[in-house]
Scaffold this motif. Structure first.
Motif, mmCIF file in Angstrom:
data_model
loop_
_atom_site.group_PDB
_atom_site.id
_atom_site.type_symbol
_atom_site.label_atom_id
_atom_site.label_comp_id
_atom_site.label_asym_id
_atom_site.label_seq_id
_atom_site.Cartn_x
_atom_site.Cartn_y
_atom_site.Cartn_z
ATOM 1 N N GLN A 226 6.476 -2.972 21.253
ATOM 2 C CA GLN A 226 6.344 -4.400 21.514
ATOM 3 C C GLN A 226 6.263 -4.643 23.021
ATOM 4 N N PRO A 227 5.279 -5.403 23.498
ATOM 5 C CA PRO A 227 5.187 -5.665 24.944
ATOM 6 C C PRO A 227 6.379 -6.494 25.425
ATOM 7 N N VAL A 228 6.766 -6.283 26.667
ATOM 8 C CA VAL A 228 7.831 -7.076 27.286
ATOM 9 C C VAL A 228 7.214 -8.355 27.826
ATOM 10 N N SER A 229 7.874 -9.467 27.568
ATOM 11 C CA SER A 229 7.293 -10.761 27.937
ATOM 12 C C SER A 229 7.476 -11.097 29.418
ATOM 13 N N ARG A 230 8.410 -10.450 30.098
ATOM 14 C CA ARG A 230 8.672 -10.775 31.505
ATOM 15 C C ARG A 230 7.520 -10.282 32.373
ATOM 16 N N ALA A 251 21.972 -7.947 35.481
ATOM 17 C CA ALA A 251 21.123 -8.273 36.621
ATOM 18 C C ALA A 251 19.785 -7.550 36.568
ATOM 19 N N LEU A 252 19.662 -6.536 35.712
ATOM 20 C CA LEU A 252 18.408 -5.792 35.603
ATOM 21 C C LEU A 252 17.390 -6.604 34.807
ATOM 22 N N GLN A 253 16.176 -6.744 35.341
ATOM 23 C CA GLN A 253 15.117 -7.504 34.685
ATOM 24 C C GLN A 253 13.841 -6.662 34.619
ATOM 25 N N PRO A 254 13.708 -5.812 33.604
ATOM 26 C CA PRO A 254 12.504 -4.992 33.481
ATOM 27 C C PRO A 254 11.319 -5.817 33.007
ATOM 28 N N ALA A 255 10.127 -5.340 33.356
ATOM 29 C CA ALA A 255 8.904 -6.033 32.941
ATOM 30 C C ALA A 255 8.015 -5.161 32.067
ATOM 31 N N GLN A 290 8.087 3.891 25.311
ATOM 32 C CA GLN A 290 7.691 3.786 23.904
ATOM 33 C C GLN A 290 6.875 4.992 23.457
ATOM 34 N N LEU A 291 6.939 6.101 24.218
ATOM 35 C CA LEU A 291 6.025 7.216 23.967
ATOM 36 C C LEU A 291 6.455 8.142 22.841
ATOM 37 N N ASN A 335 15.977 -7.530 17.823
ATOM 38 C CA ASN A 335 15.368 -7.408 19.136
ATOM 39 C C ASN A 335 13.867 -7.213 18.981
ATOM 40 N N THR A 336 13.123 -7.813 19.883
ATOM 41 C CA THR A 336 11.667 -7.662 19.857
ATOM 42 C C THR A 336 11.237 -6.391 20.543
ATOM 43 N N GLN A 337 12.207 -5.608 21.087
ATOM 44 C CA GLN A 337 11.863 -4.345 21.745
ATOM 45 C C GLN A 337 12.402 -3.209 20.930
#
Length: 337
Positions: A226-230, A251-255, A290-291, A335-337
């Protein structure tokens, strides 16, 4: 005419005097300065050679002292040998001397028998030196020479021809379909998952570290596709502070999925590092994004939310080769991830 001649003569003498100047000095003064400089250089060279000679003499004196000490010891040992030989010939040996001679004789006989036996089996003195190095390596890793054959057989059975079984600890599987381990779309752990990590998972890891002599724990985060929306990631600025505890995992915000897998691995690693049972282990967070599918195969493309792919994998190994694997499922079922 006479007056004119007398006026030009001093000027000619003055010009001749100027031709004898070098940097404001006459030729004689210049030569004296050159000789003085050469004397300074010669004095420096002589001083350096003198210092070298003093150093050589000092080393020679020290060597002579050492030779004198060795010569004294040699003379003492020669005198002891002569005395012992005279006692052996005359039979005038004390009980202690007889016991010493008998013991040393038995050791010599045993040593010769051992060497003869090794020679019959094709061993050489060089082989003994090689075996001494092998024994040192075994001792460094806590393996006794008596148990070395069993250890070698175990390693060959696991990694040799491929027919033996790997002697690895049991695999722990935590299915995300049954429990929620992460907050949806983030790397924050749920309370349930944090307790599980700090309890049974840590106990299992500590047991495997002790049993297999391992010292490294790899925590690998996996996601689905699933793609990350950020749109923008801040991991470059926050990862090091988060893993050192200076920033919360929130505080971590992955994209992207690679960043999300790494952030979740850091969240798990921080819980494990805080447990005193793992204080001697090096805990390394990593991301497989996701590999990789469950079962260690590369995905060919699988869109959508797949709970079984959202997991944390914990590998226990030594410095040179992995020796244990623990799989722990992770993330929320919603979770969408």
């Amino acid at each position: 005419m006479v007056a004119g001649g007398s006026d030009t003569q001093p000027k000619l003498e003055h010009k001749g005097y100027n031709r004898g100047l070098i940097l404001g000095l006459t030729m004689a003064e210049s030569m004296l300065l050159l000789v003085f400089c050469l004397l300074l250089v010669a004095a420096a060279l002589i001083s350096a050679e003198r210092n070298k000679r003093y150093e050589v003499e000092r080393k020679l004196e020290k060597a002579e002292q050492q030779v004198a000490v060795l010569e004294k010891k040699r003379a003492e040992q020669a005198a002891e040998l002569v005395l012992l030989q005279s006692k052996v010939v005359s039979g005038d040996l004390s009980a202690a001397d007889k016991a010493t001679v008998d013991k040393q004789w038995r050791e010599l006989v045993l040593a010769k028998e051992t060497l003869d036996s090794m020679a019959e089996q094709g061993a050489t003195p060089d082989d003994l030196q090689s075996l001494a190095k092998v024994a040192a390596v075994l001792k460094e890793h806590g393996v006794t020479p008596a148990s070395a054959p069993d250890e070698v057989n175990r390693l060959l059975a696991g990694h040799g021809s491929g027919n033996g079984m790997h002697d690895w600890p049991p695999i722990i599987n935590l299915d995300d379909a049954k429990k929620n381990y992460f907050q949806s779309g983030s790397a924050e752990l749920t309370g349930t998952f944090a307790q599980l990590l700090d309890g049974t998972i840590t106990d299992e890891i500590a047991s495997n570290l002790s049993l297999y002599g391992a010292n490294i724990v790899e925590v690998i985060g996996h996601t689905d596709e699933q793609p990350v929306s950020r749109e923008k990631s801040n991991l470059d600025d926050t990862l090091i502070s988060a893993i050192s505890g200076k920033l919360p995992v929130s505080a971590l915000q992955p994209a992207d999925n690679a960043g999300l897998g790494l952030a979740r691995a850091i969240a798990v690693a921080n819980v494990l590092k805080a447990n005193p049972k793992l204080k001697d282990a090096m805990i390394l967070p990593m991301s497989a994004a996701q590999l990789i599918l469950p079962g260690d195969t590369i995905t060919s493309g699988q869109r959508g939310a797949v709970e079984s792919r959202r997991r944390i994998e914990i590998r226990v190994r030594g410095r040179t080769a992995p020796v244990a694997v623990i799989n722990a499922g992770a993330t929320s079922s919603t979770n969408t991830q």
